[in-house]
Design an enzyme around this catalytic site. Structure first.
Site, short mmCIF file in Angstrom:
data_model
loop_
_atom_site.label_atom_id
_atom_site.label_comp_id
_atom_site.label_asym_id
_atom_site.label_seq_id
_atom_site.Cartn_x
_atom_site.Cartn_y
_atom_site.Cartn_z
N GLY A 51 1.11 -1.39 -0.10
CA GLY A 51 -0.10 0.15 0.16
C GLY A 51 0.39 1.05 -0.33
N CYS A 78 5.05 -6.31 1.71
CA CYS A 78 5.53 -4.73 1.65
C CYS A 78 4.59 -4.33 2.94
CB CYS A 78 5.57 -4.24 0.36
SG CYS A 78 6.15 -2.80 0.48
N TYR A 79 4.35 -3.28 3.14
CA TYR A 79 2.95 -2.41 3.14
C TYR A 79 3.04 -3.67 4.63
CZ TYR A 79 -0.19 0.49 6.04
OH TYR A 79 -1.21 1.13 6.57
N HIS A 164 8.13 -7.54 -3.90
CA HIS A 164 6.72 -7.96 -4.25
C HIS A 164 7.05 -9.02 -4.93
CE1 HIS A 164 4.18 -4.22 -3.22
NE2 HIS A 164 5.62 -3.42 -3.05
N GLU A 166 4.64 -10.72 -6.56
CA GLU A 166 3.60 -11.00 -7.13
C GLU A 166 4.38 -10.80 -8.66
OE1 GLU A 166 2.52 -7.15 -5.22
OE2 GLU A 166 3.74 -9.31 -4.77
N ASP A 221 -15.65 -12.13 -23.87
CA ASP A 221 -16.25 -12.30 -22.69
C ASP A 221 -18.08 -12.66 -23.20
OD1 ASP A 221 -13.73 -11.45 -21.60
OD2 ASP A 221 -14.39 -9.70 -21.44
N LYS A 359 -10.07 -12.27 -16.88
CA LYS A 359 -10.20 -12.46 -18.60
C LYS A 359 -9.64 -13.35 -18.83
CE LYS A 359 -10.93 -9.58 -21.41
NZ LYS A 359 -12.10 -8.97 -22.44
#
Length: 503
Positions: A51, A78-79, A164, A166, A221, A359
Site C-alpha cells: 500500500g 511490503c506494507y 513484491h 507477485e 467475454d 479475463k
C-alpha cells in the site's frame, strides 16, 4: 481459498491473479474488512497487500486486529509485512536508505524459500523498514541494504516479505507464493474444468425454465457467455447489434461462429440509426453517450418485442466488480465500456456468471466451450467500436478508411507472429491531413496512428517494441492499399500518462 486484503497497492489484483494461476481460488476484500466478513468466505489463508501509506500515518489502513490472532496462515507483502510487525509488537522505522527497484536476497532460509538456491532477485518498493521483530519471530531473508527483507513467525504459519513476489521483476516470486500455499495447506483445485462444471450447474439451477436475454458484442467475454448459456441448455436469446462501428468482416465472423455452436442468435442491423446519432458529434465522451443511448433504445425494443425475459446476462468480470466499489479520490477516466443503463422498467434480474473471473480465465473457458481462436484470442475492442478510434466526427467514409487500415495492420501482426505477443493493437484515424507524393503528383492524405501495447493487467501498459522492419512494411502496405492515407505514425506513449485507446 485465499483472501487478499487490499491496503491500496497497485499490485493487489496481480496477487489475486497469481494465486489463480497456481490453481487457487482467491478473492479481494478491503484491508479493514471485519473478522466476521472474512470468516464468512471460509478462507484457508490470508495475504495482506502492499500500500502507498506509511504505518506511522494516523489514517493508515489497518486490518481487524482479531484477524492476526485467528490462527489463519498469513503472508504480509511490503506494507503488509510492516503491519504484521507493528501490530504484533515489533518496530517499524523510516529506512536509512529507501529501496526501490531490483534487489538481491543475499541470504534466505526457511520453508517460504524452499527450493531457491543462491542469491534471489526481488523487486523492492519501500521507504519504511522493520527494525525490530515481533517477539519470537525470526529473520527469513536479508539484502545488503535491509537486514529484515523477510520474517517468519514462531509457529511457521505467518510470514512477511518486504519485496513484491507477485511482480514479474521477482522471477522466483511465483515459487515463493506456491511455497506459502503449501505451508498453509491450501486446496488447489481451481481448474478451468472445475470452474466450467460449477458455472453450468449454477446457471442451470438459477435460470431453470425461465428465459435469458444477452447482448453479444463479438468480444471474448460476451461470446463465451453465449456459449455457456447454450451449453447449459437454458432458453436464451443472444442479440448482436450491428451498429456499423465494427471491424472488417466482424459481423460475419461472429455470426458464423456462434450459430455453429448452438447459440440462439439475433442480429439487428442498426447502422443507419447509430450514424445518425453520431452526426456532428466530435467530443469523445459525447460519442460514447450517443452510442449508449442508441444501444439502449435498440436493445429495449428487442427485449419488448421478443420477451418476456426474466434474466439479463452480462459478461461482467472480477476487475469490473472491484472497480465498481469506487473509493475516495477515484478519478473519472471515461464512461464504462460495458453495456449498462438499461431502463429499470424492463424488470430484469442480472445474471453475471463471470463476475468472479479474470479475463484469462474466461479465455480458458472459451477454449473448453469450442470458441474459435480468432474470437477467443482477439484483442480487447471498445464497446463504442471504431467510433472512438476516429478522432473527430464519425462518417461512413472515415469508417471505411479505418476498417481497411486496421485490418491490414492486424493481419500483418499475425503474419509476423506478433499478434499474440502484444496485448492490444489498434489503428487510429486522426483529424490531421498531411502533404505527400504519389507518383509525380502531390496529394493531401489522412494521418493514421498505429498503437500496440504490452501489459499484464491493462491498469498500466508499455508501448510494444515492434521491429522497425515490421513498422516499415506496415506503413508501406497501408499507404499503398488505402490511398486515402498519406502518412503513418507509431505511438510510443506508455500508460500512464496516456490511456491505451486515444479516446
Amino acid at each position: 481459498m485465499v483472501l487478499v486484503l487490499d491496503f491500496g497497492s497497485q499490485y493487489t489484483r496481480l496477487i489475486a491473479r497469481r494465486l489463480r494461476e497456481l490453481r487457487t481460488f482467491s478473492l479481494i476484500l478491503p484491508g479493514d474488512a471485519p473478522l466476521e466478513e472474512v470468516l464468512k468466505h471460509r478462507p484457508q489463508a490470508l495475504i495482506l497487500s502492499g500500500g502507498p501509506k506509511s504505518v506511522f500515518q494516523p489514517d493508515a489502513p489497518r486490518p481487524d486486529p482479531r484477524l492476526l490472532s485467528s490462527g489463519l496462515p498469513v503472508l504480509g507483502i511490503c506494507y503488509g509485512m510492516q503491519l504484521l510487525a507493528k501490530e504484533l509488537g515489533g518496530k517499524v522505522e523510516r529506512a536509512g536508505r529507501a529501496e526501490y527497484g531490483k534487489a538481491l536476497l543475499t541470504r534466505h532460509q526457511g520453508p517460504l524459500f524452499r527450493g531457491l538456491q543462491g542469491e534471489v532477485q526481488v523487486w523492492m518498493s519501500h521507504a519504511d523498514a522493520v527494525t525490530e521483530l515481533p517477539p519470537g519471530w525470526r529473520v527469513a531473508a536479508e539484502t545488503e541494504e535491509n537486514p529484515v527483507a523477510a520474517m517468519e513467525s514462531p509457529d511457521g504459519r505467518a510470514f512477511g516479505v518486504q519485496f513484491h513476489p507477485e511482480v514479474a521483476h521477482t522471477p522466483k516470486g511465483i515459487q515463493i507464493l506456491e511455497n506459502f500455499l503449501e505451508i498453509a495447506g491450501v486446496k488447489r483445485d481451481w481448474t478451468p474444468e472445475h470452474v466450467l462444471e460449477g458455472l453450468l450447474r449454477e446457471v442451470g439451477e438459477r435460470v431453470g425454465k425461465d428465459r435469458v436475454l444477452l447482448a453479444v458484442s463479438g468480444g471474448v467475454d460476451s461470446s463465451t457467455l453465449a456459449l455457456l448459456l447454450a451449453r447449459a441448455g437454458v432458453d436464451h436469446l443472444a442479440v448482436f447489434v450491428d451498429h456499423g462501428l465494427l471491424r472488417l468482416g466482424e459481423r460475419e465472423e461472429v455470426e458464423g461462429a456462434l450459430r455453429a455452436l448452438g447459440v440462439n442468435l439475433l442480429v439487428v442491423d442498426a447502422k443507419g440509426r447509430f450514424l445518425e446519432a453520431l452526426k456532428g458529434v466530435e467530443d469523445p465522451e459525447e460519442k460514447r453517450k450517443a452510442i449508449g443511448r442508441a444501444f439502449v433504445e435498440v436493445f429495449s425494443e428487442v427485449a419488448q418485442r421478443e420477451g418476456p425475459f426474466r434474466f439479463l446476462a452480462q459478461g461482467t468480470l472480477y476487475p469490473d466488480v472491484i472497480e465498481s466499489a469506487g473509493g475516495p479520490g477515484a478519478a473519472k477516466i471515461k464512461s464504462h465500456h460495458n453495456v449498462g443503463g438499461l431502463p429499470e422498467n424492463l424488470g430484469f434480474e442480472l445474471l453475471e456468471p463471470f463476475r468472479l473471473l479474470f479475463k484469462d480465465e474466461v479465455r480458458e473457458l472459451a477454449l473448453l466451450l469450442g470458441l474459435p481462436d480468432t474470437i477467443r484470442l482477439r484483442h480487447p475492442f471498445p464497446g463504442p467500436g471504431l467510433a472512438v478510434r476516429i478522432l473527430g466526427e464519425v462518417t461512413e467514409e472515415r469508417l471505411e478508411i479505418l476498417r481497411r487500415a486496421d485490418d491490414l495492420f492486424v493481419s500483418l501482426l499475425k503474419e509476423w507472429g506478433l499478434y499474440e505477443k502484444v496485448a492490444q493493437a489498434l489503428a487510429v484515424l486522426t483529424p490531421l491531413r498531411s502533404v505527400g507524393v504519389a507518383g509525380d503528383e502531390r496529394r493531401y492524405g489522412h494521418v493514421l496512428a498505429l498503437r500496440a501495447v504490452t501489459t499484464e493487467d491493462f491498469m498500466t501498459a508499455d508501448w510494444a517494441r515492434l521491429p522497425l522492419e515490421f513498422l516499415d512494411e506496415a506503413a508501406r502496405r497501408i499507404t499503398r492499399r488505402v490511398p486515402e492515407i498519406g502518412r503513418v505514425v507509431y505511438d510510443i506513449t506508455s500508460k500512464p500518462p496516456a490511456t491505451i485507446e486515444w479516446e
